[in-house]
Write an enzyme that holds these catalytic residues in place. Structure first.
Site, mmCIF file in Angstrom:
data_model
loop_
_atom_site.group_PDB
_atom_site.id
_atom_site.type_symbol
_atom_site.label_atom_id
_atom_site.label_comp_id
_atom_site.label_asym_id
_atom_site.label_seq_id
_atom_site.Cartn_x
_atom_site.Cartn_y
_atom_site.Cartn_z
ATOM 1 N N SER A 20 7.578 29.684 89.210
ATOM 2 C CA SER A 20 6.280 29.473 89.870
ATOM 3 C C SER A 20 6.386 28.428 90.985
ATOM 4 O O SER A 20 5.667 28.514 91.985
ATOM 5 C CB SER A 20 5.196 29.088 88.862
ATOM 6 O OG SER A 20 5.408 27.800 88.344
ATOM 7 N N ASN A 21 7.265 27.456 90.827
ATOM 8 C CA ASN A 21 7.459 26.498 91.931
ATOM 9 C C ASN A 21 8.137 27.166 93.116
ATOM 10 O O ASN A 21 7.789 26.893 94.265
ATOM 11 C CB ASN A 21 8.252 25.278 91.445
ATOM 12 C CG ASN A 21 7.362 24.268 90.744
ATOM 13 O OD1 ASN A 21 6.553 23.595 91.372
ATOM 14 N ND2 ASN A 21 7.476 24.203 89.419
ATOM 15 N N MET A 101 17.595 24.897 84.717
ATOM 16 C CA MET A 101 17.855 24.331 83.391
ATOM 17 C C MET A 101 19.341 24.090 83.161
ATOM 18 O O MET A 101 19.904 24.503 82.143
ATOM 19 C CB MET A 101 17.288 25.264 82.306
ATOM 20 C CG MET A 101 15.800 25.522 82.451
ATOM 21 S SD MET A 101 14.842 24.004 82.411
ATOM 22 C CE MET A 101 14.927 23.641 80.677
ATOM 23 N N ILE A 103 22.320 20.904 83.970
ATOM 24 C CA ILE A 103 22.542 19.566 84.529
ATOM 25 C C ILE A 103 23.504 19.691 85.709
ATOM 26 O O ILE A 103 24.578 20.286 85.570
ATOM 27 C CB ILE A 103 23.104 18.623 83.445
ATOM 28 C CG1 ILE A 103 22.026 18.394 82.380
ATOM 29 C CG2 ILE A 103 23.566 17.300 84.060
ATOM 30 C CD1 ILE A 103 22.496 17.648 81.159
ATOM 31 N N ASN A 118 14.342 17.581 93.063
ATOM 32 C CA ASN A 118 13.982 18.200 91.785
ATOM 33 C C ASN A 118 12.513 17.941 91.530
ATOM 34 O O ASN A 118 11.962 16.944 92.003
ATOM 35 C CB ASN A 118 14.821 17.579 90.660
ATOM 36 C CG ASN A 118 14.501 18.182 89.297
ATOM 37 O OD1 ASN A 118 14.344 19.403 89.177
ATOM 38 N ND2 ASN A 118 14.389 17.352 88.269
ATOM 39 N N HIS A 120 9.845 17.497 88.271
ATOM 40 C CA HIS A 120 9.845 17.269 86.822
ATOM 41 C C HIS A 120 8.397 17.073 86.357
ATOM 42 O O HIS A 120 7.630 16.369 87.016
ATOM 43 C CB HIS A 120 10.689 16.023 86.501
ATOM 44 C CG HIS A 120 10.793 15.766 85.037
ATOM 45 N ND1 HIS A 120 11.601 16.519 84.207
ATOM 46 C CD2 HIS A 120 10.164 14.871 84.232
ATOM 47 C CE1 HIS A 120 11.477 16.084 82.976
ATOM 48 N NE2 HIS A 120 10.613 15.090 82.961
ATOM 49 N N ASP A 156 17.010 13.588 85.708
ATOM 50 C CA ASP A 156 15.622 13.231 86.042
ATOM 51 C C ASP A 156 15.500 11.791 86.522
ATOM 52 O O ASP A 156 14.462 11.142 86.333
ATOM 53 C CB ASP A 156 14.680 13.512 84.847
ATOM 54 C CG ASP A 156 14.666 14.982 84.471
ATOM 55 O OD1 ASP A 156 14.766 15.825 85.377
ATOM 56 O OD2 ASP A 156 14.575 15.296 83.277
ATOM 57 N N GLU A 185 2.128 20.479 90.426
ATOM 58 C CA GLU A 185 3.502 20.683 90.901
ATOM 59 C C GLU A 185 3.495 21.556 92.151
ATOM 60 O O GLU A 185 4.221 21.298 93.121
ATOM 61 C CB GLU A 185 4.353 21.354 89.810
ATOM 62 C CG GLU A 185 4.562 20.494 88.582
ATOM 63 C CD GLU A 185 5.510 21.143 87.577
ATOM 64 O OE1 GLU A 185 6.451 21.833 88.000
ATOM 65 O OE2 GLU A 185 5.297 20.953 86.372
HETATM 66 C C1 GRF Z 1 8.299 23.086 85.861
HETATM 67 O O1 GRF Z 1 7.396 22.506 84.976
HETATM 68 C C2 GRF Z 1 9.211 22.057 86.473
HETATM 69 O O2 GRF Z 1 8.592 20.824 86.642
HETATM 70 C C3 GRF Z 1 10.299 21.942 85.445
HETATM 71 O O3 GRF Z 1 10.492 23.235 84.962
HETATM 72 C C4 GRF Z 1 9.291 23.987 85.146
HETATM 73 C C5 GRF Z 1 9.654 25.176 85.979
HETATM 74 O O4 GRF Z 1 8.588 26.059 86.147
HETATM 75 N N1 GRF Z 1 11.479 21.342 86.009
HETATM 76 P P1 GRF Z 1 8.712 27.252 87.162
HETATM 77 O O5 GRF Z 1 9.999 28.007 86.798
HETATM 78 O O6 GRF Z 1 8.793 26.681 88.546
HETATM 79 O O7 GRF Z 1 7.498 28.090 86.954
#
Ligand code: GRF
Length: 223
Positions: A20-21, A101, A103, A118, A120, A156, A185
């Protein structure tokens, strides 16, 4: 050179899931709110929805399978060297972790020092890592939020670019709180990227400053 548009900054997005980001970034670019070009979307998960989103928008999508690297003594570095090859092959100048996901090792951090961000879902340095909203609720925090930061070798960690806060409301569970944070976000990540592209981020003594009138207006008027 007259008549030629400035070359757009080439962005590489690394994502493992829903994306979604990534979508918020794509939307900002398509709406001309971000003057950048997504050179590729790379995932360590073949079924990441982020890859579907990339394809839907005609973007280059790359699945880089971590399995062949497992078992090597420096499997994480080896994987990141492969990631770096792909990023360089596509002339990526700015790397955006968006729900990635995995490191990232010094291989990537050094190659993209101060050019990798990044997002978070907490007000860092509170609650790094996973299960963020569960931990926040267990601590009884009254305010949660999200952070965009430059990536350093600590998970992070790294200089904070922008944060947004949301209230924790009675009856919240982790999912409700995460959804409220996620909305923010999608606002702050494109904003941080725009500041970067506009050359307005200044790093001094490990802290990020934002230059220009707009930054002050945002803090005073919108927050
Ligand atoms: C988000 O909450 C981001 O902050 C975290 O992982 C999630 C990813 O969501 N790092 P999406 O895949 O962007 O929907």
């Amino acid at each position: 050179m007259s008549g030629r548009a400035a070359k757009k900054v080439r962005v590489g997005v690394l994502a493992s899931g829903r994306g979604s980001n990534l979508q918020a970034i794509i939307d900002a670019i398509e709406a001309n709110r971000l003057d950048a070009q997504i050179a590729l979307v790379l995932s360590n998960k073949s079924d990441a929805m982020a890859l579907d989103r990339a394809r839907k928008h005609g973007l280059t999508d790359v699945f880089l399978d971590p399995k062949p690297f497992a078992g090597q003594p420096d499997s994480r570095d080896a994987y990141d060297r492969a990631v770096l090859d792909v990023l360089r092959k596509h002339d990526v100048e700015l790397v955006l972790l968006a729900g990635y996901m995995k490191i990232v090792t010094s291989v990537l951090v050094k190659a993209y020092e101060n050019r990798m961000m990044n997002i978070h879902p907490s007000l860092l340095p509170a609650f790094p890592g996973l299960d963020v909203q569960k931990k926040a609720l267990e601590h009884g925090v009254k305010v949660s939020g999200c952070t965009v930061h430059f990536v350093t070798e600590g998970v992070d960690e790294g200089p904070i670019i922008i944060q947004a806060a949301v209230p924790v409301l009675p009856g919240d569970d982790a999912a409700l709180l995460a959804a409220r944070v996620l909305e923010q976000e999608h606002v702050i990540y494109p904003m941080a990227i725009r500041w970067f592209l506009d050359g307005r981020l200044v790093l001094a003594e490990g802290q990020v400053g934002v230059t220009g009138e707009g930054a002050r207006q945002f803090q005073l008027a919108d927050r």
